[in-house]
Design an enzyme around this catalytic site. Structure first.
Site, PDB file in Angstrom:
ATOM      1  CG  HIS A  94     144.645 -13.588  52.762  1.00 29.23           C
ATOM      2  ND1 HIS A  94     144.974 -12.582  53.350  1.00 29.23           N
ATOM      3  CD2 HIS A  94     144.839 -12.404  51.660  1.00 29.23           C
ATOM      4  CE1 HIS A  94     145.874 -11.199  53.065  1.00 29.23           C
ATOM      5  NE2 HIS A  94     145.116 -10.957  51.732  1.00 29.23           N
ATOM      6  CE  LYS A 142     149.150 -13.158  50.442  1.00 26.40           C
ATOM      7  NZ  LYS A 142     148.096 -13.832  51.476  1.00 26.40           N
ATOM      8  CG  ASP A 198     161.525 -32.650  49.107  1.00 30.54           C
ATOM      9  OD1 ASP A 198     160.030 -33.686  47.999  1.00 30.54           O
ATOM     10  OD2 ASP A 198     163.084 -32.652  48.751  1.00 30.54           O
ATOM     11  CG  HIS A 215     151.045  -6.840  50.081  1.00 36.06           C
ATOM     12  ND1 HIS A 215     152.047  -9.041  50.190  1.00 36.06           N
ATOM     13  CD2 HIS A 215     150.084  -7.037  49.258  1.00 36.06           C
ATOM     14  CE1 HIS A 215     150.068  -9.686  49.480  1.00 36.06           C
ATOM     15  NE2 HIS A 215     149.575  -8.585  49.186  1.00 36.06           N
ATOM     16  CE  LYS A 217     149.217  -9.352  53.251  1.00 37.86           C
ATOM     17  NZ  LYS A 217     148.755  -8.291  52.828  1.00 37.86           N
ATOM     18  CG  ASP A 234     158.104  -5.173  74.053  1.00 43.42           C
ATOM     19  OD1 ASP A 234     157.846  -4.439  74.319  1.00 43.42           O
ATOM     20  OD2 ASP A 234     157.627  -5.845  75.359  1.00 43.42           O
TER      21      ASP A 234
END
Length: 501
Positions: free
Chosen positions: A153, A155, A160, A397, A399, A404
């Site tokens: 999962h 991503k 460069d 979508h 996450k 704090d």
């Protein structure tokens, strides 16, 4: 051999390769050199809340790259934005840029012929993570369920070895606000500095592991000729031209948005950061064997939070253990705020079915619980520019966890059993009170209008409270849903195992 006995190819040749060190003579390096020198040891971050920024920053990175592109994704759709980025990959490779593409086989295996053609370019390699043994009749891999239910999962986008993009977005119209059906509110971080080396290490770790199969090893039945390759490129040229005529793309091309990302001249927050990720060994480990998974790396930040934990996750299935943990945090004086999808905004009814039964417990324990409305995703943080979709339906979508208001985690991990124990995940932890405070403040300002705050009435029934045009509205059943959506979610909760959500 019976079809049920199909297995993955043995003795696969995987030539190890690693990230090409940053070259001070490249355009990207020259553009960001002075910035890095002024912030020695810190990384620079630009938050990509806006779907258009998320697309154009990737486009700019591909167009500016001179030495390498490393691209790791769970989904890469064959739509207008996906097509244009494939075309840019080929153009970069034509310039001599080395391109490594690592994809999860669950969603991308269906495009194996196209990917095999792509890999014919001498500067492009494609590998598939945890592939299915049965390439056409994939349902036959049910006999390997314990293996194929583990998905990559992760991503990340690296150009460069100088700039990177990490976060929740896959490649596809709905992630870049270009879809006419459904779009996602999401978050990536465009970044430069030492954090890029950590992301490159994550990519190399997965690229060189035995769960990553070269596309050639999985497609021995496909024997493309040079003519096939030329035809593929000619067809892609036509697809790209057609995609470029879309209003969304035309407006992006006419703007100056890409120039800022190409030069690195974007607003940056500077802070120390570290990259965290699941080890590839997770693919073969049972939950009780996972001593160094991503959850264990995040757990200290959860435990040490004293004032507030702000949690954004499209899929939120805390389980009894998670509910008890949050209860203890609240009893100790920590404020816990959660934003997730409503039944109306979510795209996976099965996961919602696993979440819905925990809502009353969470509220009774003191969790401040919000569910996103199925629209207004472009206003999550008061950024109202839009060039693309006319979609009236949207979902969450992104996450993100904020501890704090000092530390922020942006990555690929959902707060559900699948992300914790089955899929591989990654993220970047940024030690920046300035970023964390701004992030939470912007969301909290907007939450009363873009989301429903859940509560309990005098009878102990759930209520959904929101503001529309300054007026408070209260609902006593799942807002903006049909009876069938509600029935389906209830039925799924009876049949779908929670550990698969």
């Amino acid at each position: 051999m019976p079809i049920a006995c199909a297995s993955l190819p043995k003795n696969v040749e995987r030539t190890p390769s690693y990230s090409i060190p940053a070259d001070p003579t490249t355009t990207i390096s020259k553009n960001i050199k002075a910035k890095l020198a002024a912030h020695n040891g810190e990384s620079g971050f630009n938050a990509l809340f806006n779907g258009e920024d998320a697309f154009i920053s990737r486009l700019a990175g591909m167009r500016t790259a001179e030495r390498s592109l490393d691209l790791q994704y769970y989904i890469w759709n064959n739509d207008l934005t996906g097509t244009i980025l494939v075309d840019e990959v080929l153009k970069a490779a034509d310039r001599g840029v080395r391109v490594r593409i690592l994809l999860d086989d669950l969603n991308l295996g269906q495009h194996e012929k196209r990917l095999r053609m792509l890999s014919m370019h001498p500067h492009i390699e494609v590998r598939m993570a945890n592939p299915f043994a049965h390439r056409s009749l994939r349902f036959m891999d049910i006999f390997r369920l314990g293996k194929i239910d583990r998905r990559m999962h992760n991503k990340v986008f690296i150009a460069d070895n100088e700039i990177a993009i990490v976060g929740g977005r896959n490649i596809g119209d709905e992630y870049f606000w270009a879809s006419n059906e459904m779009n996602f509110g999401d978050l990536d971080m465009w970044c430069i500095g030492p954090v890029v080396s950590g992301l490159a290490n994550e990519f190399d770790t997965y690229w060189n592991t035995d769960i990553a199969f070269p596309i050639e090893s999985l497609t021995s039945n496909i024997k493309p000729t040079e003519l096939d390759y030329l035809t593929f490129r000619e067809n892609l040229k036509g697809d790209t031209y057609q995609a470029s005529q879309a209003r969304y793309i035309q407006q992006l091309y006419q703007s100056n948005m890409g120039r800022s990302y190409a030069t690195g001249d974007v607003p940056l927050n500077w802070a120390p950061a570290q990259v965290i990720f699941d080890p590839p060994e997770k693919f073969s480990q049972e939950p009780h064997e996972q001593t160094d998974n991503l959850q264990s790396q995040v757990r200290p930040y959860m435990r040490e939070s004293r004032q507030e934990v702000f949690m954004i996750s499209p899929y939120f299935v805390p389980g009894d253990t998670g509910v008890d943990f949050l209860k203890k945090k609240i009893q100790a004086g920590t404020n816990v705020i959660v934003l997730t999808n409503s039944l109306a905004s979510g795209d996976v009814a099965a996961v919602f079915s696993g979440y819905k039964g925990y809502r009353k417990k969470l509220i009774k324990n003191g969790v401040t619980l919000y569910e996103l409305k199925p629209h207004d995703h472009q206003n999550l943080t008061k950024r109202k520019r839009t060039m693309g979709s006319s979609s009236s339906h949207a979902g969450l979508h992104g996450k993100t966890l904020v501890f704090d208001r000092k530390t922020i985690l942006v990555g690929s991990m959902n707060l559900d059993p699948r992300s914790v124990f089955l899929n591989s995940e990654m993220g970047v932890i940024i030690d920046s009170p300035e970023m964390a405070e701004k992030f939470v403040s912007q969301f909290q300002e907007n939450l009363p209008e873009i989301a429903y705050r859940l509560g309990l009435n005098e009878k102990g029934k759930l209520t959904w409270n929101t503001y529309e045009d300054g007026h408070k509205k209260t609902f006593t059943s799942e807002p903006e849903t049909t009876w069938w959506q509600r029935v389906k979610a209830s039925l799924m909760s009876l049949f779908v195992p929670e550990n698969q959500l």
